[in-house]
Motif scaffolding. Structure first.
Motif, PDB file in Angstrom:
ATOM      1  N   THR A  72       0.830  -1.199   0.000  1.00  0.00           N
ATOM      2  CA  THR A  72       0.000   0.000   0.000  1.00  0.00           C
ATOM      3  C   THR A  72       0.866   1.250   0.000  1.00  0.00           C
ATOM      4  O   THR A  72       2.054   1.190   0.319  1.00  0.00           O
ATOM      5  N   LYS A 121      -7.043   4.750   4.604  1.00  0.00           N
ATOM      6  CA  LYS A 121      -6.605   3.504   5.218  1.00  0.00           C
ATOM      7  C   LYS A 121      -5.461   2.900   4.410  1.00  0.00           C
ATOM      8  O   LYS A 121      -5.409   3.019   3.186  1.00  0.00           O
ATOM      9  N   ASP A 167      -4.456  -0.515   4.482  1.00  0.00           N
ATOM     10  CA  ASP A 167      -4.584  -1.945   4.734  1.00  0.00           C
ATOM     11  C   ASP A 167      -4.411  -2.786   3.473  1.00  0.00           C
ATOM     12  O   ASP A 167      -4.643  -3.996   3.493  1.00  0.00           O
ATOM     13  N   LYS A 174      -6.216  -2.622   0.875  1.00  0.00           N
ATOM     14  CA  LYS A 174      -7.492  -2.709   0.167  1.00  0.00           C
ATOM     15  C   LYS A 174      -7.764  -1.406  -0.575  1.00  0.00           C
ATOM     16  O   LYS A 174      -7.139  -0.379  -0.324  1.00  0.00           O
TER      17      LYS A 174
END
Length: 312
Positions: A171, A190, A192, A194
């Motif tokens: 990421t 975020k 993570d 994703k």
């Protein structure tokens, strides 16, 4: 959802779409060595090789022959790698493609499905700095359909020089940058691995290109001459409809910025820092203009949230 990555970048080579062939001829008199066609000229790493025609029946299984071993790290799935290569069919003495003549190494993410399976499987575990020869059976190449000058059910032979490799983080990471313009999309922060959320406002899109940090890293500044490894979410401003998402496939995209045909994507990433997350809002005149592209209507403003994971 259909992938549109091929629309963003001009095709470079046969591995995903056959490029123009080469007129170079290999010697048909040389014998095979260790079950692979012999290199009759240009055998050293970095030299453009000349391959003999295959002798007899080709191997039924994928074969990787190390011509010269480098002393770099072993390649792993997920690495961004850069290579030079030459390819021809087993029963041919004429290469169908090579990067040596173009003087443009090829960048890819290993194991991401960017190339034929024989490459993804045959290069794993090989060392940076190595020259390897791959003999790829049809089911790991182009199979029954063939492609361009490559006949159906062709066994393929490649000589590949592994120039470098970069490990890819999961990421983007960096300092959060305030997103306080209510007229622009908001991108999630975020980290993570994703896909970040992208919330597009109801109003009209901006008329000019927007390229803003969401997370600003302290990495190197991207130049037009760089190749970058990215994950991204792509959306249409009108209706907030997602048209592409690399996170959903688990496969990053690697492309040389000099080959990016979507002007706003290219311009918006130049001068940004590796490791950052970037919001791009691309007006039609820097996107696809008055041409419809797959699920993207003509005159669409596009929104991208891009994690710039590495450059190679």
């Amino acid at each position: 959802m259909r992938r549109i990555a091929g629309l963003l970048v001009a095709p470079l080579l046969l591995l995903s779409a056959v490029a123009c062939g080469s007129d170079d001829k290999a010697s048909d008199s040389a014998s095979s060595k260790n079950g692979v066609p012999a290199i009759t000229a240009g055998a050293k790493f970095g030299e453009k090789p000349t391959l003999s025609k295959g002798k007899g029946d080709p191997p039924k299984e994928l074969k990787t022959e190390v011509i010269s071993e480098g002393d770099g790290a072993k390649l792993k799935n997920g690495d961004a790698i850069q290579v030079n290569y030459l390819g021809q069919s087993w029963d041919s003495d004429k290469p169908f493609d090579n990067s040596f003549d173009r003087k443009q190494p090829f960048d890819l993410t290993l194991g991401a499905g960017m190339v034929i399976q024989g490459w993804d499987k045959g290069l794993v575990g090989q060392k940076v700095g190595s020259r390897v020869q791959l003999v790829i059976p049809p089911e790991l190449g182009y199979g029954e359909q063939g492609q361009g000058d490559i006949k159906p059910n062709a066994t393929l032979v490649f000589v590949v020089d592994i120039l470098k490799a970069t490990q890819i983080p999961a990421t983007a990471k960096g300092t959060e940058v305030a997103q306080d313009n209510i007229d622009l999309p908001k991108v999630g922060v975020k980290t993570d691995g994703k896909a970040p959320t992208v919330t597009i406002p109801k109003g009209d899109p901006p008329k000019k290109l927007v390229s803003n940090y969401v997370l600003e890293s302290d990495g190197e500044v991207i130049k037009e001459s760089d190749s970058v490894v990215v994950n991204y979410v792509g959306m249409i401003w009108k209706g907030a409809k997602e048209f592409d998402n690399t996170y959903s496939t688990g496969k990053t995209q690697t492309f040389p910025l000099s080959q990016v045909t979507l002007k706003g994507l290219k311009t918006g990433l130049i001068d940004k820092k590796v490791g950052s997350r970037v919001l791009l809002v691309i007006p039609p005149d820097q996107a696809f203009g008055d041409q419809q592209q797959q699920a993207i209507p003509k005159n669409s403003t596009l929104v991208f949230a891009v994690d710039v994971l590495a450059k190679v």
